[in-house]
Design a protein around this motif. Structure first.
Motif, PDB file in Angstrom:
ATOM      1  N   UNK A   5      31.691  35.920  43.009  1.00 29.02           N
ATOM      2  CA  UNK A   5      30.937  37.171  42.944  1.00 29.02           C
ATOM      3  C   UNK A   5      29.920  37.188  44.096  1.00 29.02           C
ATOM      4  N   UNK A   6      29.412  38.366  44.494  1.00 27.30           N
ATOM      5  CA  UNK A   6      29.705  39.697  43.968  1.00 27.30           C
ATOM      6  C   UNK A   6      31.107  40.157  44.342  1.00 27.30           C
ATOM      7  N   UNK A   7      31.514  41.276  43.771  1.00 25.97           N
ATOM      8  CA  UNK A   7      32.841  41.819  44.046  1.00 25.97           C
ATOM      9  C   UNK A   7      32.722  43.240  44.593  1.00 25.97           C
ATOM     10  N   UNK A   8      33.770  43.665  45.299  1.00 27.08           N
ATOM     11  CA  UNK A   8      33.796  45.026  45.832  1.00 27.08           C
ATOM     12  C   UNK A   8      34.335  45.987  44.780  1.00 27.08           C
ATOM     13  N   UNK A   9      34.561  47.228  45.161  1.00 28.34           N
ATOM     14  CA  UNK A   9      34.954  48.247  44.188  1.00 28.34           C
ATOM     15  C   UNK A   9      36.396  48.120  43.705  1.00 28.34           C
ATOM     16  N   UNK A  10      37.144  47.176  44.276  1.00 25.92           N
ATOM     17  CA  UNK A  10      38.457  46.833  43.728  1.00 25.92           C
ATOM     18  C   UNK A  10      38.395  45.576  42.871  1.00 25.92           C
ATOM     19  N   UNK A  11      37.239  44.950  42.819  1.00 24.16           N
ATOM     20  CA  UNK A  11      37.095  43.724  42.060  1.00 24.16           C
ATOM     21  C   UNK A  11      37.394  42.466  42.842  1.00 24.16           C
ATOM     22  N   UNK A  12      37.621  42.586  44.152  1.00 25.10           N
ATOM     23  CA  UNK A  12      37.876  41.412  44.995  1.00 25.10           C
ATOM     24  C   UNK A  12      36.563  40.773  45.440  1.00 25.10           C
TER      25      UNK A  12
END
Length: 233
Positions: free
Chosen positions: A209-216
């Motif tokens: 983490x953190x993650x982007x808006x796709x969860x990657x």
């Protein structure tokens, strides 16, 4: 086929059991419990719930919280819901879960590392989770399993954080069976009949983490810590 994410509400009707599953170079362990929900008329359905509790790989441990004084505003929404499976695939708010984009883990304490699993049900958190599920079965407590629906048959799996994984689980925007996403984190919640509930939350030490808006995993990503909880809200 797209992933289907949601919450299953019902009653535990089986003794929880620990089962191994081979994944490349490690064995992952799940506690399986059968949850019964009403179906049409007087019929019922039985769902298999596979809940992650650890692996045989010391480099890919499950990090967990088992909280017996869980309090959150989402409890009222869940308690008011009818029994059965409620799809939350495209939901971007509670009761869909996102450990980074909501405050669901506020005041739940530190993460703990699971033991390296050797097939024994005595290793934590398997032992404590199985006791909780047995108590839920014996007392007929409502249980809430959040995760992804089996692609074949009635069941819930991916009952853990479902973002922050590297290849081959990166979300590239295509329609696939197993990838990162936001607002699709898994958990087990139990209404123990008191003001607070019990909650079981997990992530893997290799999820970042953190993650982007796709969860990657985003730039400068790192292992999950308490300071990361709700940081993207």
């Amino acid at each position: 086929m797209a992933l289907v994410y949601g919450c299953l509400k019902g009653k535990v009707v089986s003794a929880p059991t620990l089962k191994p599953s081979r994944h490349k170079n490690e064995i992952q362990y799940h506690v399986h419990a059968t949850v019964e929900v009403p179906s049409s008329g007087s019929k019922t359905e039985r769902w298999d719930c596979a809940i992650n509790v650890g692996t045989s790989d010391a480099d890919d441990l499950v990090r967990y919280k088992l909280v017996f004084d869980f309090r959150h505003a989402a409890i009222a929404t869940l308690r008011a819901a009818g029994a059965g499976f409620a799809e939350l695939t495209e939901t971007r708010k509670l009761p869909a879960l996102d450990f980074l984009r909501s405050d669901v883990l506020a005041d739940t304490g530190a993460w703990r590392d699971s033991g390296v699993m050797d097939g024994s049900a005595a290793v934590e958190p398997a032992a404590s989770l199985m006791r909780l599920l047995k108590r839920a079965r014996d007392s007929r407590f409502d249980v809430y399993i959040l995760g992804r629906k089996y692609t074949d048959g009635l069941g819930i799996h991916d009952v853990h954080m479902n973002q922050g994984s590297d290849a081959p689980f990166l979300n590239n925007g295509t329609d696939q069976n197993d990838h990162n996403d936001i607002w699709q984190d898994g958990a087990v919640l139990v209404d123990v009949g008191e003001p607070e509930w019990a909650g079981y939350f997990t992530n893997f030490t290799q999820q970042l983490v953190p993650t982007d808006e796709r969860g990657n995993p985003a730039d400068a990503s790192h292992e999950m810590g308490v300071a990361d909880e709700g940081s993207l809200a």
